[in-house]
Design an enzyme around this catalytic site. Sequence first.
Site, short mmCIF file in Angstrom:
data_model
loop_
_atom_site.label_atom_id
_atom_site.label_comp_id
_atom_site.label_asym_id
_atom_site.label_seq_id
_atom_site.Cartn_x
_atom_site.Cartn_y
_atom_site.Cartn_z
N MET A 1 0.72 -1.12 0.06
CA MET A 1 0.07 0.01 -0.16
C MET A 1 0.76 1.20 -0.15
O MET A 1 1.91 1.20 0.38
CB MET A 1 -0.81 0.06 1.17
CG MET A 1 -1.96 -1.29 1.37
SD MET A 1 -2.72 -1.13 2.79
CE MET A 1 -3.93 0.46 2.47
N GLU B 1 -7.16 -2.27 -7.67
CA GLU B 1 -7.28 -3.01 -6.46
C GLU B 1 -7.82 -4.50 -6.82
O GLU B 1 -8.72 -5.02 -6.25
CB GLU B 1 -8.67 -2.43 -5.43
CG GLU B 1 -8.53 -1.01 -5.04
CD GLU B 1 -7.37 -0.88 -4.24
OE1 GLU B 1 -6.73 -1.56 -3.75
OE2 GLU B 1 -7.39 0.46 -3.65
N LYS C 1 0.45 2.84 -6.53
CA LYS C 1 -0.17 1.98 -7.85
C LYS C 1 -1.36 2.81 -8.24
O LYS C 1 -1.48 2.76 -9.58
CB LYS C 1 -0.52 0.65 -6.97
CG LYS C 1 0.55 -0.22 -6.51
CD LYS C 1 0.07 -1.43 -6.00
CE LYS C 1 -1.07 -1.54 -4.90
NZ LYS C 1 -0.78 -0.53 -3.79
N CYS D 1 9.08 3.07 4.07
CA CYS D 1 8.80 2.36 5.32
C CYS D 1 8.53 3.32 6.46
O CYS D 1 9.24 4.53 6.40
CB CYS D 1 9.96 1.55 5.74
SG CYS D 1 10.02 0.84 7.44
N GLN E 1 -6.51 -7.27 -5.84
CA GLN E 1 -6.56 -8.11 -5.02
C GLN E 1 -7.99 -8.50 -4.49
O GLN E 1 -8.20 -9.70 -3.75
CB GLN E 1 -5.65 -7.78 -3.66
CG GLN E 1 -6.04 -6.55 -2.84
CD GLN E 1 -6.13 -5.35 -3.38
OE1 GLN E 1 -5.29 -5.14 -4.75
NE2 GLN E 1 -6.50 -4.38 -2.74
N CYS F 1 11.54 3.39 9.01
CA CYS F 1 13.05 3.85 8.86
C CYS F 1 13.20 4.74 7.38
O CYS F 1 14.22 5.10 7.24
CB CYS F 1 13.90 2.57 8.97
SG CYS F 1 13.44 1.50 7.38
N1 LIG Z 1 4.55 5.47 3.46
C1 LIG Z 1 4.35 6.01 2.40
N2 LIG Z 1 5.01 5.87 1.34
C2 LIG Z 1 4.92 6.54 0.21
N3 LIG Z 1 3.65 7.10 -0.12
C3 LIG Z 1 2.85 7.39 0.86
C4 LIG Z 1 3.19 6.84 2.25
N4 LIG Z 1 2.16 7.18 2.87
C5 LIG Z 1 1.42 8.06 2.07
N5 LIG Z 1 1.95 8.24 0.90
C6 LIG Z 1 1.20 9.04 -0.04
O1 LIG Z 1 0.61 7.92 -0.85
C7 LIG Z 1 0.72 8.24 -2.47
C8 LIG Z 1 0.30 7.05 -3.24
O2 LIG Z 1 -0.98 6.78 -3.01
P1 LIG Z 1 -1.59 5.64 -4.16
O3 LIG Z 1 -1.30 5.93 -5.63
O4 LIG Z 1 -2.80 5.75 -3.80
O5 LIG Z 1 -0.67 4.25 -3.67
P2 LIG Z 1 -1.23 2.82 -3.57
O6 LIG Z 1 -2.42 2.63 -4.75
O7 LIG Z 1 -0.05 1.97 -3.94
O8 LIG Z 1 -1.65 2.39 -2.34
C9 LIG Z 1 2.19 8.85 -2.57
O9 LIG Z 1 2.16 9.79 -3.45
C10 LIG Z 1 2.25 9.81 -1.12
O10 LIG Z 1 1.74 10.91 -1.37
C1 LIG Z 2 -2.45 -5.11 3.42
C2 LIG Z 2 -3.98 -5.39 3.06
C3 LIG Z 2 -4.70 -4.59 2.48
N1 LIG Z 2 -6.18 -4.70 2.17
C4 LIG Z 2 -7.04 -3.51 1.70
C5 LIG Z 2 -6.63 -2.23 2.41
C6 LIG Z 2 -7.34 -1.21 1.31
O1 LIG Z 2 -8.50 -0.97 1.25
C7 LIG Z 2 -6.58 -1.91 0.01
C8 LIG Z 2 -5.15 -1.58 -0.54
O2 LIG Z 2 -5.44 -0.24 -0.88
P1 LIG Z 2 -4.00 0.51 -1.62
O3 LIG Z 2 -4.86 1.31 -2.80
O4 LIG Z 2 -3.11 -0.35 -2.28
O5 LIG Z 2 -3.76 1.44 -0.67
O6 LIG Z 2 -6.74 -3.29 0.45
C9 LIG Z 2 -6.35 -5.94 2.28
O7 LIG Z 2 -7.75 -6.02 1.88
N2 LIG Z 2 -5.83 -6.88 2.49
C10 LIG Z 2 -4.50 -6.80 2.74
O8 LIG Z 2 -3.68 -7.89 3.27
#
Ligand SMILES: Nc1ncnc2c1ncn2[C@@H]1O[C@H](COP(=O)(O)OP(=O)(O)O)[C@@H](O)[C@H]1O
Ligand SMILES: Cc1cn([C@H]2C[C@H](O)[C@@H](COP(=O)(O)O)O2)c(=O)[nH]c1=O
Length: 176
Positions: free
Chosen positions: A1, A73, A5, A129, A75, A132
């Site tokens: 997450m 999404e 993506k 992370c 998954q 860190c």
């Molecule tokens: N720990 C983190 N690492 C990187 N980006 C983060 C973090 N926490 C929040 N963000 C924000 O999340 C954005 C990416 O969001 P998103 O495209 O929805 O990611 P994903 O779909 O992989 O969950 C980054 O551009 C940043 O603004």
């Molecule tokens: C780790 C994990 C996450 N999920 C859920 C939580 C969020 O609703 C989405 C991931 O959204 P993102 O755009 O990648 O931030 O998935 C889950 O269902 N199961 C898991 O193990």
Amino acid sequence: MFAGKTEELARRVRRAQVAGHEVLTVAHTLDDRYGAGVLASHSGVEIASRSVDATSGIPGLVSADTRMVAIDEAQFFGPGLVTVVLDLLDSGLDVVVAGLTVTFDGRPFEPLPALMAVAETVVKLTAVCSVCGRDAAYHVRLPDAGNSPGDALVAVPAHVGGTDSYQARCRAHRHA
Ligand SMILES: Nc1ncnc2c1ncn2[C@@H]1O[C@H](COP(=O)(O)OP(=O)(O)O)[C@@H](O)[C@H]1O
Ligand SMILES: Cc1cn([C@H]2C[C@H](O)[C@@H](COP(=O)(O)O)O2)c(=O)[nH]c1=O
């Protein structure tokens, strides 16, 4: 997450739209955090989308004009998504899929591993992370997210969440 993506999916959708291509963007009804008809990244990037509750709903949304199908999404759709994606590709469409590769307890999260195996191109993004600052390919579920989430491999509404429920973690801090 938090790896970017959805931002990357949105960039590819917009790029295809600039080229004049009709794009079908699909999300799962499990994640309704931003309301029906919209996909949003953690940074606030939004794109219009259609929501379905199962893979079987995707082919019916494809029209004669559709050039690209973008699925976020992944998954939440389960292993059945692989066949649907392969059928869309065989029909001549471009298909872009974004989704989690790893569950909150660190296991490979289908259908992404299988889709990665049959894809022409795979881009694996990592977050930062929260402990860190290193590259984070894992995530932890926070104690406040609720007890007994059940099997991480079975997508349920209780697993849906963002920074309220999850943190990005590197390999060294994935159990912390
Ligand atoms: N720990 C983190 N690492 C990187 N980006 C983060 C973090 N926490 C929040 N963000 C924000 O999340 C954005 C990416 O969001 P998103 O495209 O929805 O990611 P994903 O779909 O992989 O969950 C980054 O551009 C940043 O603004
Ligand atoms: C780790 C994990 C996450 N999920 C859920 C939580 C969020 O609703 C989405 C991931 O959204 P993102 O755009 O990648 O931030 O998935 C889950 O269902 N199961 C898991 O193990």
